[in-house]
Design a protein around this motif. Structure first.
Motif, PDB file in Angstrom:
ATOM      1  N   ILE A  13       0.849  -1.207   0.000  1.00 15.16           N
ATOM      2  CA  ILE A  13       0.000   0.000   0.000  1.00 15.16           C
ATOM      3  C   ILE A  13       0.877   1.248   0.000  1.00 15.16           C
ATOM      4  N   TRP A  14       1.883   1.231   0.869  1.00 14.31           N
ATOM      5  CA  TRP A  14       2.688   2.446   1.029  1.00 14.31           C
ATOM      6  C   TRP A  14       3.739   2.604  -0.061  1.00 14.31           C
ATOM      7  N   GLN A  15       3.980   1.562  -0.852  1.00 16.19           N
ATOM      8  CA  GLN A  15       4.904   1.696  -1.982  1.00 16.19           C
ATOM      9  C   GLN A  15       4.175   2.229  -3.222  1.00 16.19           C
ATOM     10  N   ASP A  17       0.949   4.991  -4.635  1.00 13.61           N
ATOM     11  CA  ASP A  17       0.831   6.450  -4.572  1.00 13.61           C
ATOM     12  C   ASP A  17       0.149   6.919  -3.293  1.00 13.61           C
ATOM     13  N   ARG A  18      -0.108   5.967  -2.383  1.00 16.25           N
ATOM     14  CA  ARG A  18      -0.938   6.316  -1.244  1.00 16.25           C
ATOM     15  C   ARG A  18      -0.253   7.288  -0.280  1.00 16.25           C
ATOM     16  N   ALA A  19       1.062   7.147  -0.158  1.00 16.79           N
ATOM     17  CA  ALA A  19       1.764   8.025   0.783  1.00 16.79           C
ATOM     18  C   ALA A  19       1.535   9.486   0.410  1.00 16.79           C
ATOM     19  N   ALA A  46      -0.719   5.011  17.059  1.00 23.22           N
ATOM     20  CA  ALA A  46      -0.503   3.615  16.661  1.00 23.22           C
ATOM     21  C   ALA A  46      -1.020   3.392  15.245  1.00 23.22           C
ATOM     22  N   GLY A  47      -0.105   3.094  14.331  1.00 21.53           N
ATOM     23  CA  GLY A  47      -0.468   2.979  12.919  1.00 21.53           C
ATOM     24  C   GLY A  47      -0.552   4.379  12.335  1.00 21.53           C
ATOM     25  N   CYS A  48       0.532   5.133  12.480  1.00 19.71           N
ATOM     26  CA  CYS A  48       0.528   6.586  12.184  1.00 19.71           C
ATOM     27  C   CYS A  48       0.574   6.894  10.705  1.00 19.71           C
ATOM     28  N   GLY A  49       0.861   5.900   9.856  1.00 22.62           N
ATOM     29  CA  GLY A  49       0.930   6.167   8.435  1.00 22.62           C
ATOM     30  C   GLY A  49       1.933   7.266   8.122  1.00 22.62           C
ATOM     31  N   ALA A  50       1.526   8.221   7.300  1.00 22.08           N
ATOM     32  CA  ALA A  50       2.425   9.309   6.872  1.00 22.08           C
ATOM     33  C   ALA A  50       2.573  10.401   7.926  1.00 22.08           C
ATOM     34  N   THR A  52       0.437  12.391   9.738  1.00 19.61           N
ATOM     35  CA  THR A  52      -0.356  13.632   9.819  1.00 19.61           C
ATOM     36  C   THR A  52      -0.784  13.953  11.252  1.00 19.61           C
ATOM     37  N   GLU A  53      -1.333  12.969  11.945  1.00 17.29           N
ATOM     38  CA  GLU A  53      -1.836  13.231  13.310  1.00 17.29           C
ATOM     39  C   GLU A  53      -0.676  13.390  14.297  1.00 17.29           C
ATOM     40  N   ALA A  54       0.386  12.601  14.123  1.00 17.57           N
ATOM     41  CA  ALA A  54       1.545  12.716  15.027  1.00 17.57           C
ATOM     42  C   ALA A  54       2.159  14.106  14.912  1.00 17.57           C
ATOM     43  N   ALA A  67       4.109   5.238  15.430  1.00 19.78           N
ATOM     44  CA  ALA A  67       4.562   3.867  15.176  1.00 19.78           C
ATOM     45  C   ALA A  67       3.768   3.267  14.024  1.00 19.78           C
ATOM     46  N   ASP A  68       4.473   2.576  13.149  1.00 24.75           N
ATOM     47  CA  ASP A  68       3.806   1.957  12.001  1.00 24.75           C
ATOM     48  C   ASP A  68       4.657   0.781  11.531  1.00 24.75           C
ATOM     49  N   ILE A  69       3.987  -0.139  10.831  1.00 30.58           N
ATOM     50  CA  ILE A  69       4.682  -1.334  10.345  1.00 30.58           C
ATOM     51  C   ILE A  69       5.372  -1.069   9.008  1.00 30.58           C
ATOM     52  N   ALA A  70       4.996   0.001   8.325  1.00 34.69           N
ATOM     53  CA  ALA A  70       5.453   0.233   6.948  1.00 34.69           C
ATOM     54  C   ALA A  70       6.579   1.264   6.911  1.00 34.69           C
ATOM     55  N   ALA A  71       7.768   0.820   6.477  1.00 36.43           N
ATOM     56  CA  ALA A  71       8.939   1.702   6.454  1.00 36.43           C
ATOM     57  C   ALA A  71       8.725   2.902   5.528  1.00 36.43           C
ATOM     58  N   ALA A  95       7.460  -0.696  13.749  1.00 35.50           N
ATOM     59  CA  ALA A  95       7.126  -1.790  14.667  1.00 35.50           C
ATOM     60  C   ALA A  95       5.833  -2.459  14.233  1.00 35.50           C
ATOM     61  N   ASP A  96       5.760  -3.758  14.470  1.00 36.06           N
ATOM     62  CA  ASP A  96       4.504  -4.493  14.284  1.00 36.06           C
ATOM     63  C   ASP A  96       3.745  -4.409  15.606  1.00 36.06           C
ATOM     64  N   LEU A  97       2.719  -3.588  15.625  1.00 35.52           N
ATOM     65  CA  LEU A  97       2.026  -3.296  16.890  1.00 35.52           C
ATOM     66  C   LEU A  97       1.162  -4.455  17.370  1.00 35.52           C
ATOM     67  N   SER A  98       1.094  -5.529  16.588  1.00 37.36           N
ATOM     68  CA  SER A  98       0.380  -6.705  17.083  1.00 37.36           C
ATOM     69  C   SER A  98       1.255  -7.520  18.031  1.00 37.36           C
ATOM     70  N   THR A 111      -5.226   6.114  17.927  1.00 35.07           N
ATOM     71  CA  THR A 111      -5.110   5.350  16.686  1.00 35.07           C
ATOM     72  C   THR A 111      -6.231   5.766  15.765  1.00 35.07           C
ATOM     73  N   HIS A 112      -5.948   5.776  14.468  1.00 30.96           N
ATOM     74  CA  HIS A 112      -6.939   6.220  13.481  1.00 30.96           C
ATOM     75  C   HIS A 112      -6.956   5.231  12.325  1.00 30.96           C
ATOM     76  N   TYR A 113      -7.982   4.430  12.276  1.00 30.26           N
ATOM     77  CA  TYR A 113      -8.233   3.479  11.180  1.00 30.26           C
ATOM     78  C   TYR A 113      -7.137   2.432  11.012  1.00 30.26           C
ATOM     79  N   SER A 114      -6.388   2.178  12.053  1.00 28.95           N
ATOM     80  CA  SER A 114      -5.350   1.167  11.930  1.00 28.95           C
ATOM     81  C   SER A 114      -5.983  -0.206  12.116  1.00 28.95           C
ATOM     82  N   HIS A 115      -5.729  -1.096  11.173  1.00 26.37           N
ATOM     83  CA  HIS A 115      -6.252  -2.461  11.332  1.00 26.37           C
ATOM     84  C   HIS A 115      -5.191  -3.473  10.946  1.00 26.37           C
ATOM     85  N   PRO A 116      -4.536  -4.038  11.954  1.00 23.62           N
ATOM     86  CA  PRO A 116      -3.497  -5.039  11.722  1.00 23.62           C
ATOM     87  C   PRO A 116      -4.096  -6.419  11.468  1.00 23.62           C
ATOM     88  N   SER A 117      -3.234  -7.416  11.414  1.00 23.71           N
ATOM     89  CA  SER A 117      -3.727  -8.760  11.085  1.00 23.71           C
ATOM     90  C   SER A 117      -4.361  -9.456  12.288  1.00 23.71           C
TER      91      SER A 117
HETATM   92  C1  LIG Z   1      -5.677   2.831   6.976  1.00 22.77           C
HETATM   93  S1  LIG Z   1      -4.021   3.260   7.406  1.00 22.77           S
HETATM   94  C2  LIG Z   1      -4.282   4.672   8.475  1.00 22.77           C
HETATM   95  C3  LIG Z   1      -3.063   5.518   8.603  1.00 22.77           C
HETATM   96  C4  LIG Z   1      -3.236   6.773   9.452  1.00 22.77           C
HETATM   97  N1  LIG Z   1      -3.501   6.445  10.840  1.00 22.77           N
HETATM   98  C5  LIG Z   1      -4.335   7.635   8.887  1.00 22.77           C
HETATM   99  O1  LIG Z   1      -5.371   7.808   9.535  1.00 22.77           O
HETATM  100  O2  LIG Z   1      -4.127   8.145   7.787  1.00 22.77           O
HETATM  101  C6  LIG Z   1      -3.582   1.993   8.608  1.00 22.77           C
HETATM  102  C7  LIG Z   1      -2.152   2.108   9.067  1.00 22.77           C
HETATM  103  O3  LIG Z   1      -1.887   1.110  10.039  1.00 22.77           O
HETATM  104  C8  LIG Z   1      -0.610   0.563   9.775  1.00 22.77           C
HETATM  105  N2  LIG Z   1      -0.547  -0.791  10.337  1.00 22.77           N
HETATM  106  C9  LIG Z   1      -1.284  -1.849   9.967  1.00 22.77           C
HETATM  107  N3  LIG Z   1      -0.937  -2.941  10.673  1.00 22.77           N
HETATM  108  C10 LIG Z   1       0.031  -2.557  11.537  1.00 22.77           C
HETATM  109  C11 LIG Z   1       0.786  -3.236  12.532  1.00 22.77           C
HETATM  110  N4  LIG Z   1       0.624  -4.540  12.774  1.00 22.77           N
HETATM  111  N5  LIG Z   1       1.693  -2.535  13.228  1.00 22.77           N
HETATM  112  C12 LIG Z   1       1.877  -1.210  12.972  1.00 22.77           C
HETATM  113  N6  LIG Z   1       1.194  -0.510  12.042  1.00 22.77           N
HETATM  114  C13 LIG Z   1       0.276  -1.179  11.326  1.00 22.77           C
HETATM  115  C14 LIG Z   1      -0.481   0.595   8.263  1.00 22.77           C
HETATM  116  O4  LIG Z   1       0.831   0.506   7.779  1.00 22.77           O
HETATM  117  C15 LIG Z   1      -1.138   1.922   7.948  1.00 22.77           C
HETATM  118  O5  LIG Z   1      -0.223   2.973   7.932  1.00 22.77           O
END
Ligand SMILES: C[S@@+](CC[C@H](N)C(=O)[O-])C[C@H]1O[C@@H](n2cnc3c(N)ncnc32)[C@H](O)[C@@H]1O
Length: 221
Positions: A13-15, A17-19, A46-50, A52-54, A67-71, A95-98, A111-117
């Motif tokens: 996703i992050w590789q 155009d989403r970033a 948690a799951g900060c993406g690019a 914006t909120e941080a 913190a985010d899983i995607a470099a 970091a993998d926040l799971s 956290t905003h819309y973060s959904h890990p596995s």
């Molecule tokens: C839908 S995006 C939301 C990004 C940002 N919070 C926003 O509102 O724009 C979900 C984010 O969670 C991150 N994410 C998903 N699983 C994760 C995990 N296990 N550990 C850390 N970050 C994770 C993704 O890489 C992604 O940046």
């Protein structure tokens, strides 16, 4: 659903155009509305993406960890923090926040819309343990489809207006009742638990309704 929300999924996703699209958005309106009355301290997004909120929090005096899983998301976040002049107030951690656990507790865990596995509510359980006594847990998530009825395939916008072709699957979403049911009343004071809907314009000009679940709680002890 044909994929799991693992590191490989988020890296891809992050590789794309989403970033760029995410970096163009405003900070989450729920966060902006709710956090204004809090005294700045330490925070983690948690799951900060690019970022914006941080970055928004850092500009308001918070000492923030994003913190985010995607470099690639974090590389974008770091660049933006420098551009906004807040890089001394925010650090970004891959970091993998799971599975990852921070060394400290925070005055604000958001956290905003973060959904890990892992299951969504288990993810929120983990975040709750990171809140310091007296601190705030602030969750903004995708509302469970059972509570808004949008059809699969209708598409949705993420929090920064980037269009996804599918609704977030049910397992990546939650209801306010399901989240608050996990917060022990002996430990948590629930300030608000809302399900809300807002319309947002995507960069392609189309409007879509975003269905949110927003929970704010304070840790008593
Ligand atoms: C839908 S995006 C939301 C990004 C940002 N919070 C926003 O509102 O724009 C979900 C984010 O969670 C991150 N994410 C998903 N699983 C994760 C995990 N296990 N550990 C850390 N970050 C994770 C993704 O890489 C992604 O940046």
């Amino acid at each position: 659903m044909t994929h799991s929300f693992d590191k490989d999924y988020w890296d891809k996703i992050w590789q794309g155009d989403r970033a760029t699209a995410m970096a163009a958005g405003d900070p989450n309106p729920h966060l902006v509305q709710e956090v204004n009355d809090l005294t700045p301290g330490t925070a983690i997004d948690a799951g900060c993406g690019a970022g914006t909120e941080a970055i928004w929090l850092a500009a308001r005096g918070w000492r923030v960890t994003g913190a985010d899983i995607a470099a690639d998301a974090l590389a974008c976040a770091r660049e933006r923090a420098t551009a906004y002049g807040v890089d001394g107030h925010v650090q970004f951690v891959e970091a993998d926040l799971s599975t990852w656990t921070p060394h400290e507790q925070y005055d604000l865990v958001t956290t905003h819309y973060s959904h890990p596995s892992i299951p969504q509510l288990e993810f929120y359980d983990r975040l709750a343990t990171w809140v310091a006594p007296g601190g705030t847990l602030f969750i903004v998530g995708h509302l469970h489809p059972a509570n808004h009825g949008a059809a699969d395939g209708e598409g949705h916008l993420d929090g920064h207006g980037h269009r996804n072709t599918e609704q977030p699957p049910a397992e990546a979403s939650a209801t306010a009742a399901a989240i608050t049911a996990r917060l022990d009343p002996a430990v948590w004071d629930i300030q608000s638990a809302n399900e809300s809907h807002r319309t947002m314009s995507a960069p392609d000009g189309r409007e879509t309704t975003i269905h949110d679940v927003v929970v704010r709680a304070t840790r008593r002890n």
